[in-house]
Motif scaffolding. Structure first.
Motif, mmCIF file in Angstrom:
data_model
loop_
_atom_site.group_PDB
_atom_site.id
_atom_site.type_symbol
_atom_site.label_atom_id
_atom_site.label_comp_id
_atom_site.label_asym_id
_atom_site.label_seq_id
_atom_site.Cartn_x
_atom_site.Cartn_y
_atom_site.Cartn_z
ATOM 1 N N UNK A 5 -12.225 15.895 0.114
ATOM 2 C CA UNK A 5 -11.965 14.636 1.127
ATOM 3 C C UNK A 5 -10.781 14.694 1.800
ATOM 4 N N UNK A 6 -10.599 14.109 3.073
ATOM 5 C CA UNK A 6 -9.353 13.961 3.725
ATOM 6 C C UNK A 6 -8.566 12.922 3.261
ATOM 7 N N UNK A 7 -7.495 13.059 3.351
ATOM 8 C CA UNK A 7 -6.333 11.798 2.993
ATOM 9 C C UNK A 7 -6.730 10.470 3.791
ATOM 10 N N UNK A 8 -6.483 9.420 3.200
ATOM 11 C CA UNK A 8 -6.621 8.151 3.732
ATOM 12 C C UNK A 8 -5.915 7.928 5.220
ATOM 13 N N UNK A 9 -6.683 7.426 5.929
ATOM 14 C CA UNK A 9 -5.797 7.492 7.337
ATOM 15 C C UNK A 9 -4.928 6.115 7.435
ATOM 16 N N UNK A 10 -5.067 5.124 6.487
ATOM 17 C CA UNK A 10 -4.346 4.056 6.392
ATOM 18 C C UNK A 10 -3.051 4.029 5.691
ATOM 19 N N UNK A 11 -3.001 4.595 4.284
ATOM 20 C CA UNK A 11 -1.809 4.743 3.434
ATOM 21 C C UNK A 11 -1.663 6.322 3.230
ATOM 22 N N UNK A 13 -3.117 8.233 1.212
ATOM 23 C CA UNK A 13 -3.165 8.755 -0.138
ATOM 24 C C UNK A 13 -4.162 9.831 -0.340
ATOM 25 N N UNK A 14 -3.689 10.830 -1.272
ATOM 26 C CA UNK A 14 -4.506 12.136 -1.074
ATOM 27 C C UNK A 14 -5.611 12.045 -2.453
ATOM 28 N N UNK A 15 -5.702 10.954 -3.077
ATOM 29 C CA UNK A 15 -6.743 10.889 -4.062
ATOM 30 C C UNK A 15 -8.147 10.135 -3.694
ATOM 31 N N UNK A 16 -8.427 10.284 -2.376
ATOM 32 C CA UNK A 16 -9.826 9.870 -1.879
ATOM 33 C C UNK A 16 -11.128 10.585 -2.546
ATOM 34 N N UNK A 17 -11.987 9.809 -2.622
ATOM 35 C CA UNK A 17 -13.453 10.219 -3.249
ATOM 36 C C UNK A 17 -14.556 9.928 -2.363
ATOM 37 N N UNK A 18 -15.754 10.616 -2.317
ATOM 38 C CA UNK A 18 -16.775 10.307 -1.712
ATOM 39 C C UNK A 18 -17.660 9.154 -2.518
ATOM 40 N N UNK A 27 -6.372 3.491 -3.624
ATOM 41 C CA UNK A 27 -5.295 2.739 -3.579
ATOM 42 C C UNK A 27 -5.140 1.740 -2.728
ATOM 43 N N UNK A 28 -5.840 1.714 -1.533
ATOM 44 C CA UNK A 28 -5.817 0.568 -0.515
ATOM 45 C C UNK A 28 -7.330 0.088 -0.137
ATOM 46 N N UNK A 29 -8.237 0.923 -0.837
ATOM 47 C CA UNK A 29 -9.539 0.323 -0.840
ATOM 48 C C UNK A 29 -10.297 0.472 0.545
ATOM 49 N N UNK A 30 -9.546 1.293 1.411
ATOM 50 C CA UNK A 30 -10.264 1.454 2.702
ATOM 51 C C UNK A 30 -11.444 2.506 2.597
#
Length: 119
Positions: A5-11, A13-18, A27-30
């Motif tokens: 998954x792509x990194x978070x556009x807000x913070x 973070x590279x640990x995003x999940x689907x 991390x930021x719940x976006x």
């Protein structure tokens, strides 16, 4: 399913999940839709997109129809489903009320985009 998954556009973070059709940042719940953000809508980045109850994009000056009966404080009768509202204005309202308008018989008020459809 996306391989990585792509990194978070807000913070960033590279640990995003689907989760279903969305990608979530722990991390930021976006939450965002990666398909929608990749294709883009041709709008300016940071511009807010307001959609009605059925998913149509709303713009200033549109005419909308109320899709469900609404209670109005201080009024014995509320706004009936099917009421047309002309010349809306999109605003950053309070509590999700993102449409500023004048309703015939009630005057100026704010509505949520989830209770109207483009007419």
């Amino acid at each position: 399913m996306i391989e990585k998954p792509p990194p978070c556009p807000k913070c960033s973070c590279e640990y995003t999940y689907e989760m279903n059709a969305l990608v979530v940042c722990p991390e930021c719940a976006h939450e965002w839709d990666p398909v929608q953000s990749d294709t883009g809508t041709g709008s300016v980045p940071g511009e807010r997109v307001v959609k009605d109850a059925v998913g149509n994009v709303l713009q200033d000056g549109d005419t909308v129809v109320v899709v469900k009966a609404l209670k109005v404080k201080g009024s014995p009768s509320g706004i009936k489903a099917g009421t047309k509202v002309r010349g809306i204005r999109l605003v950053d309202g309070v509590d999700g009320h993102d449409i500023d308008c004048k309703v015939d018989g009630f005057g100026a008020m704010q509505l949520k985009s989830s209770v109207v459809k483009k007419g």
